[in-house]
Design an enzyme around this catalytic site. Structure first.
Site, mmCIF file in Angstrom:
data_model
loop_
_atom_site.group_PDB
_atom_site.id
_atom_site.type_symbol
_atom_site.label_atom_id
_atom_site.label_comp_id
_atom_site.label_asym_id
_atom_site.label_seq_id
_atom_site.Cartn_x
_atom_site.Cartn_y
_atom_site.Cartn_z
ATOM 1 N N ASP A 105 4.817 -4.967 3.504
ATOM 2 C CA ASP A 105 4.315 -3.929 4.401
ATOM 3 C C ASP A 105 5.299 -3.757 5.557
ATOM 4 O OD1 ASP A 105 2.785 -2.074 5.738
ATOM 5 O OD2 ASP A 105 0.945 -3.246 5.716
ATOM 6 N N GLU A 141 -5.417 1.567 2.275
ATOM 7 C CA GLU A 141 -5.164 0.464 3.203
ATOM 8 C C GLU A 141 -5.392 0.903 4.642
ATOM 9 O OE1 GLU A 141 -2.570 -2.191 5.801
ATOM 10 O OE2 GLU A 141 -2.688 -0.011 5.605
ATOM 11 N N GLU A 142 -4.955 2.132 4.936
ATOM 12 C CA GLU A 142 -5.064 2.627 6.305
ATOM 13 C C GLU A 142 -6.511 2.883 6.724
ATOM 14 O OE1 GLU A 142 -2.691 2.448 8.189
ATOM 15 O OE2 GLU A 142 -0.793 2.815 7.158
ATOM 16 N N ASP A 155 6.009 2.799 6.857
ATOM 17 C CA ASP A 155 4.618 2.362 6.660
ATOM 18 C C ASP A 155 3.902 3.314 5.694
ATOM 19 O OD1 ASP A 155 2.201 1.045 6.947
ATOM 20 O OD2 ASP A 155 1.687 2.071 8.804
ATOM 21 N N HIS A 160 0.831 -1.205 0.000
ATOM 22 C CA HIS A 160 0.000 0.000 0.000
ATOM 23 C C HIS A 160 0.864 1.253 0.000
ATOM 24 C CE1 HIS A 160 0.164 1.408 4.304
ATOM 25 N NE2 HIS A 160 0.408 0.136 4.562
#
Length: 392
Positions: free
Chosen positions: A297, A269-270, A237, A225
């Site tokens: 990830d 994604e978050e 991240d 992501h």
């Protein structure tokens, strides 16, 4: 696991092709520096669009076709919430589902985590109740506070750092989550102003898909992501995972595997694996055909040595190729999950949650560690192909 249709010769090409050496210059460092300058890549943000454009340019320069796949969803945003003690604002995060609003009242420190029994020990009517995180869901804490007549609720994290969470339903009560330090600054009977500023609206996410011309039924999907959370530059991240996908595409560009693969940077994604869920839903034929999905990830900070989780046969093949590789149980918290739920074998590459996870300090990722994750992934692919060829 489905049978892999590629021959072991293809796997050998991955490790022997010049594309894995000097013909494909390593540019992870420059990629990292460039994208970090854009800032936090929250879905729907200008920084996210800049990052997406940059990655598209890199894929195209390698000879891949790219396409964008847009989607929309409702999102809850904190516009800047806090609790004020006198003139001093103490920042916090609104829990998803909370009502916005401003409440001026005295603090009531509720013993425990906010169970009905805890609230029965105090008089919370018209006050801002303060409870600890833990044991029961946030939504239950809020409902118990409402039943007790509280005008607002503050949930104090039980570990260092900010507290992100959801009530699981819409509440008419303003609810704020705070760090242990903020919680310690709140005193019984103290007058405070709880300010919860939130917005709910539609946001547009965009997945980027890169593949060689004519690839419509890939055997392999390599993904990660690109989005980050508000306030976090997202170096580890998950710019680290996105760069691993790009670097892998560089390495295999002149090998047969490039003609059997797709490289996907997921958005949203978050916000709940939005991009990967949409991809799986919108491409049932592609998903059904996939032999494996590799997810990267947080591979740029060595909290723990590189480890993999997912499909047992893929994990075993990767471990045979790299005996020092660690393993972990892959849960449903990253973009491999929708693929796994659809029956696709997955392999999730991860180095653990570093201390700057979801924080403004997430500004560092080690290019050598990112390249190391790619090295391991390629060896795993070769091992899987070898196992399939041997009929294992």
């Amino acid at each position: 696991m489905p049978q892999f249709g590629l021959r072991v010769a293809l796997g050998a090409a991955l490790l022997c092709s010049p594309a894995l050496g000097s013909a494909a210059p390593a540019t992870v460092e420059s990629d990292l520096a460039t994208v970090l300058k854009f800032g936090p890549r929250v879905t729907g943000s200008a920084a996210g669009e800049q990052a997406r454009t940059y990655f598209e340019e890199q894929f195209r320069a390698l000879g891949y076709d790219t396409r964008r796949e847009g989607f929309t969803y409702a999102r809850f945003d904190d516009l800047g919430s806090d609790v004020r003690v006198g003139d001093r604002p103490l920042s916090g995060l609104a829990l998803q589902g909370t009502a916005g609003g401003e409440v001026s009242a005295s603090v009531i420190l509720v013993p425990g985590v906010g169970t009905p029994e805890d609230f029965q020990k105090v008089d919370a009517r018209g006050k801002v109740a303060v409870v600890k995180r833990g044991q029961i869901p946030f939504g239950q804490k809020a409902r118990n506070a409402l039943t007790a007549g509280a005008a607002g609720l503050i949930v104090v994290n039980n570990e260092a750092g900010d507290l992100h969470g959801t009530l699981g339903e819409r509440m008419v009560l303003p609810v704020l989550a705070v760090t242990p330090e903020v919680g310690a600054a709140l005193r019984e009977g103290q007058p405070v102003t709880l300010r919860v500023r939130v917005h709910e609206g539609e946001v547009r996410g965009v997945n980027v898909v890169a593949s060689k011309s004519g690839v419509t039924q890939p055997d392999w999907l390599f993904g990660g992501h690109l989005d980050s959370v508000t306030g976090a530059p997202g170096a580890n991240d998950n710019l680290s995972g996105s760069l691993a996908v790009l670097e892998l595409a560089r390495r295999v560009v002149s090998t047969p595997i490039a003609a059997r693969s797709s490289f996907v940077l997921f958005d949203g994604e978050e916000d709940g694996l939005r991009g990967s869920r949409v991809f799986v839903k919108d491409h049932p034929g592609v998903v059904q055909h996939l032999k494996a999905m590799f997810n990267f990830d947080m591979v740029g900070v060595n909290v723990m040595p590189l480890a993999v989780g997912g499909d047992s046969e893929l994990v075993e093949a990767a471990r045979q190729a790299v005996p020092t590789l660690g393993t972990f149980r892959a849960g449903g918290d990253s973009d491999h999950a929708p693929f796994s739920q659809a029956g696709v074998p997955v392999l999730f590459f991860h180095r653990g949650l570093d201390e700057h996870y979801h924080q403004p300090g997430d500004t560092l990722a080690d290019p050598a560690l990112i390249r190391g994750a790619v090295d391991t992934a390629l060896k795993a692919v070769d091992a899987v192909l070898g196992a399939a060829s041997a009929g294992k």
